[in-house]
Design a protein around this motif. Structure first.
Motif, mmCIF file in Angstrom:
data_model
loop_
_atom_site.group_PDB
_atom_site.id
_atom_site.type_symbol
_atom_site.label_atom_id
_atom_site.label_comp_id
_atom_site.label_asym_id
_atom_site.label_seq_id
_atom_site.Cartn_x
_atom_site.Cartn_y
_atom_site.Cartn_z
ATOM 1 N N GLU A 106 0.839 -1.202 0.000
ATOM 2 C CA GLU A 106 0.000 0.000 0.000
ATOM 3 C C GLU A 106 0.871 1.249 0.000
ATOM 4 O O GLU A 106 0.465 2.303 -0.502
ATOM 5 N N THR A 107 2.045 1.149 0.601
ATOM 6 C CA THR A 107 2.918 2.312 0.691
ATOM 7 C C THR A 107 3.817 2.438 -0.529
ATOM 8 O O THR A 107 3.903 3.510 -1.126
ATOM 9 N N TYR A 108 4.511 1.353 -0.878
ATOM 10 C CA TYR A 108 5.584 1.484 -1.867
ATOM 11 C C TYR A 108 5.268 0.952 -3.261
ATOM 12 O O TYR A 108 5.873 1.367 -4.228
ATOM 13 N N LEU A 109 4.362 -0.023 -3.360
ATOM 14 C CA LEU A 109 4.169 -0.659 -4.667
ATOM 15 C C LEU A 109 2.962 -0.104 -5.414
ATOM 16 O O LEU A 109 2.973 0.041 -6.633
ATOM 17 N N ILE A 110 1.904 0.196 -4.647
ATOM 18 C CA ILE A 110 0.678 0.660 -5.296
ATOM 19 C C ILE A 110 0.697 2.185 -5.370
ATOM 20 O O ILE A 110 0.929 2.860 -4.375
ATOM 21 N N ASP A 111 0.474 2.696 -6.568
ATOM 22 C CA ASP A 111 0.294 4.133 -6.735
ATOM 23 C C ASP A 111 -1.069 4.294 -7.404
ATOM 24 O O ASP A 111 -1.225 3.964 -8.578
ATOM 25 N N LYS A 112 -2.031 4.773 -6.642
ATOM 26 C CA LYS A 112 -3.409 4.862 -7.138
ATOM 27 C C LYS A 112 -3.512 5.710 -8.396
ATOM 28 O O LYS A 112 -4.455 5.588 -9.168
ATOM 29 N N ARG A 113 -2.534 6.617 -8.603
ATOM 30 C CA ARG A 113 -2.578 7.458 -9.806
ATOM 31 C C ARG A 113 -2.212 6.636 -11.046
ATOM 32 O O ARG A 113 -2.530 7.000 -12.162
ATOM 33 N N VAL A 114 -1.509 5.510 -10.821
ATOM 34 C CA VAL A 114 -1.097 4.656 -11.948
ATOM 35 C C VAL A 114 -2.124 3.542 -12.138
ATOM 36 O O VAL A 114 -2.646 3.338 -13.236
ATOM 37 N N ALA A 115 -2.396 2.787 -11.083
ATOM 38 C CA ALA A 115 -3.389 1.715 -11.153
ATOM 39 C C ALA A 115 -3.956 1.477 -9.763
ATOM 40 O O ALA A 115 -3.212 1.415 -8.787
ATOM 41 N N ASP A 116 -5.265 1.370 -9.702
ATOM 42 C CA ASP A 116 -5.942 1.226 -8.414
ATOM 43 C C ASP A 116 -5.989 -0.251 -8.022
ATOM 44 O O ASP A 116 -7.012 -0.916 -8.179
ATOM 45 N N LEU A 117 -4.851 -0.774 -7.516
ATOM 46 C CA LEU A 117 -4.766 -2.205 -7.208
ATOM 47 C C LEU A 117 -5.027 -2.446 -5.724
ATOM 48 O O LEU A 117 -4.820 -1.564 -4.898
ATOM 49 N N THR A 118 -5.461 -3.681 -5.412
ATOM 50 C CA THR A 118 -5.499 -4.081 -4.008
ATOM 51 C C THR A 118 -4.127 -4.665 -3.679
ATOM 52 O O THR A 118 -3.342 -4.961 -4.590
ATOM 53 N N GLN A 119 -3.866 -4.865 -2.380
ATOM 54 C CA GLN A 119 -2.561 -5.415 -1.995
ATOM 55 C C GLN A 119 -2.342 -6.777 -2.652
ATOM 56 O O GLN A 119 -1.278 -7.044 -3.218
ATOM 57 N N LEU A 120 -3.378 -7.625 -2.631
ATOM 58 C CA LEU A 120 -3.245 -8.970 -3.193
ATOM 59 C C LEU A 120 -2.942 -8.906 -4.690
ATOM 60 O O LEU A 120 -2.040 -9.588 -5.194
ATOM 61 N N GLN A 121 -3.691 -8.043 -5.397
ATOM 62 C CA GLN A 121 -3.446 -7.906 -6.839
ATOM 63 C C GLN A 121 -2.011 -7.455 -7.104
ATOM 64 O O GLN A 121 -1.326 -7.997 -7.978
ATOM 65 N N ALA A 122 -1.565 -6.470 -6.323
ATOM 66 C CA ALA A 122 -0.222 -5.917 -6.546
ATOM 67 C C ALA A 122 0.843 -6.988 -6.310
ATOM 68 O O ALA A 122 1.779 -7.134 -7.090
ATOM 69 N N VAL A 123 0.671 -7.756 -5.220
ATOM 70 C CA VAL A 123 1.672 -8.785 -4.898
ATOM 71 C C VAL A 123 1.677 -9.863 -5.988
ATOM 72 O O VAL A 123 2.742 -10.273 -6.465
ATOM 73 N N LEU A 124 0.479 -10.284 -6.425
ATOM 74 C CA LEU A 124 0.411 -11.317 -7.467
ATOM 75 C C LEU A 124 1.038 -10.803 -8.764
ATOM 76 O O LEU A 124 1.778 -11.528 -9.431
ATOM 77 N N LEU A 125 0.741 -9.546 -9.107
ATOM 78 C CA LEU A 125 1.346 -8.973 -10.319
ATOM 79 C C LEU A 125 2.863 -8.882 -10.182
ATOM 80 O O LEU A 125 3.603 -9.144 -11.133
ATOM 81 N N GLY A 126 3.310 -8.530 -8.973
ATOM 82 C CA GLY A 126 4.758 -8.408 -8.740
ATOM 83 C C GLY A 126 5.447 -9.742 -8.936
ATOM 84 O O GLY A 126 6.396 -9.867 -9.723
#
Ligand code: HEC
Length: 398
Positions: A106-126
């Motif tokens: 939520e702090t370092y990987l997700i930037d809502k201005r780029v893509a509105d991801l949930t933590q799970l989505q961001a981790v899976l994409l990572g």
């Protein structure tokens, strides 16, 4: 997680990652150097099957290094493999990535201005991006392409560029850069695991059995260690890139990254050639020129102001208000921010004097790179940035 505990975990893992990384890259630089400085051995050594001879003095002792042309007649009881440097660098790197960018998505990987991801989505994409990046490499390096170094290199660069672009379209700028680093780092550790180690094991087995090792192993290891040579400097840049928002926060950050990958790989090429006695200083000159061109190309543009705007005086009080509203949720004695409960880097804007003292750094981050406020969490407007810019220009002149 408790922020204080998080800070300590971060420190301990980062420290371990740094040390293991130095050990890995240090050993790898040393062996490349060693290989390229071996001399023809004297007769009595040559008769024992030694192909390369080298003497060195270090730390108050003389070292006699001998490299066998093929292999020693018998495998010695103690043989050093140099693999844990690579594996522990990867393990500590993955732990640090998980702590900062996955637990702290939520702090370092997700930037809502780029893509509105949930933590799970961001981790899976990572994790998915690392698997895909490494997977593509592992497929390509096993095809016939591995005997066509240049073509393979160009294809890998194109794949890298596509990944770099893709990552910047889903993650925060820092997160995108760090995932490129994770992909390259995993490829490098994989090169040790899937290529270099199996070929060394085959070599040892062949010596023990008194047979010749399969040359395919040798080629596999050679291609992979060549790739590791050229990725060393790019990955080191990515690891420190977080300190340089003018690179990762540029609007064409994915291209900037690829430009730096190319420039640093070229610098490595200069040293590789030099080890072989080939002096090509033009490569270094071209790299320096390319760096200057890049620096000019991504230089921040000054904001165009109308004469009316230029004449508007921005008072200290207005600036204090902007900082109070947009910065102090993090940069104060008792931050109100949910994540940064301790002022980041200890920076506290308590009064106009500290703001003036930090003016050059504020300009670098808020006006030039525009990566403060952090992911613009506090919603600073471009009008406020303009006001701050004008005030900072005046502070500069004093
Ligand atoms: C949501 C939290 C947050 C807000 C709001 C925020 N910052 Fe930051 N700031 C950080 C973090 C985290 C760091 C440390 C990481 C880094 O340097 O990127 C930092 C670092 C900095 C630094 C670098 C300090 C150094 O040691 O060089 C400056 C300068 C800075 N911020 C200025 C500002 C200004 C000015 C504002 C308001 C316009 C602002 N920040 C708003 C979180 C924030």
């Amino acid at each position: 997680m408790d922020p204080y505990l998080n800070e300590w975990l971060n420190l301990v893992i980062r420290f371990a990652h740094l040390i293991t990384g130095i050990a890995w890259i240090g050993a790898s630089f040393y062996f490349v150097w060693l290989d390229n400085h071996l001399q023809t051995p004297p007769q009595e050594k040559a008769e024992k099957g030694i192909g390369g001879d080298l003497w060195a003095i270090h730390g108050g002792g003389f070292y006699e290094v001998a490299k066998y042309k093929l292999a020693p007649p018998k495998i010695p009881s103690t043989l050093h493999w140099f693999k844990w440097e690579a594996y522990t660098t990867w393990i500590t790197g993955f732990l640090l990535l998980s702590l900062m960018f996955y637990l702290g998505a939520e702090t370092y990987l997700i930037d809502k201005r780029v893509a509105d991801l949930t933590q799970l989505q961001a981790v899976l994409l990572g994790i998915g991006s690392i698997v895909i990046g490494v997977g593509i490499y592992e497929v390509l390096v096993r095809t016939k392409l591995r005997s066509h170094g240049i073509i393979l290199g160009i294809i890998l660069l194109l794949v890298g560029t596509a990944l770099s672009y893709g990552l910047t379209q889903i993650f925060s700028a820092r997160g995108a850069y760090m995932h490129m680093g994770a992909i390259i780092g995993t490829i490098m550790a994989g090169n040790v695991f899937f290529g270099i180690m199996p070929s060394q094991r085959a070599l040892v087995k062949a010596v023990e059995a008194g047979t010749a090792p399969d040359p395919a192993y040798g080629l596999n290891a050679k291609v992979r260690s060549t790739h590791n040579t050229y990725t060393t400097l790019p990955i080191l840049f990515i690891m420190i890139s977080n300190h340089y928002p003018m690179t990762f926060n540029h609007s064409a950050n994915w291209l900037v990254l690829m430009a730096i990958v190319l420039i640093t790989a070229a610098v490595r090429q200069y040293f590789v050639l030099r080890h072989f006695g080939k002096q090509k200083p033009l490569i270094l000159v071209a790299s320096v020129l390319a760096t200057i061109v890049l620096a000019c190309a991504i230089a921040p543009r000054s904001i165009d102001l109308t004469t009316e705007q230029q004449q508007q005086v921005v008072t200290d009080k207005q600036v204090s208000q902007i900082i109070e509203q947009r910065c102090n949720s993090c940069h104060s004695e008792k931050p109100s921010d949910a994540v940064f409960t301790i002022a980041p880097t200890g920076l506290v804007f308590s009064n106009i004097a500290t703001i003036k003292q930090w003016a050059p750094r504020i300009k670098a981050r808020v006006i030039d790179a525009k990566d403060m406020p952090f992911m613009n969490k506090t919603g600073m407007t471009s009008q406020e940035r303009g006001q701050l810019a004008r005030w900072l220009a005046k502070v500069d002149q004093k």
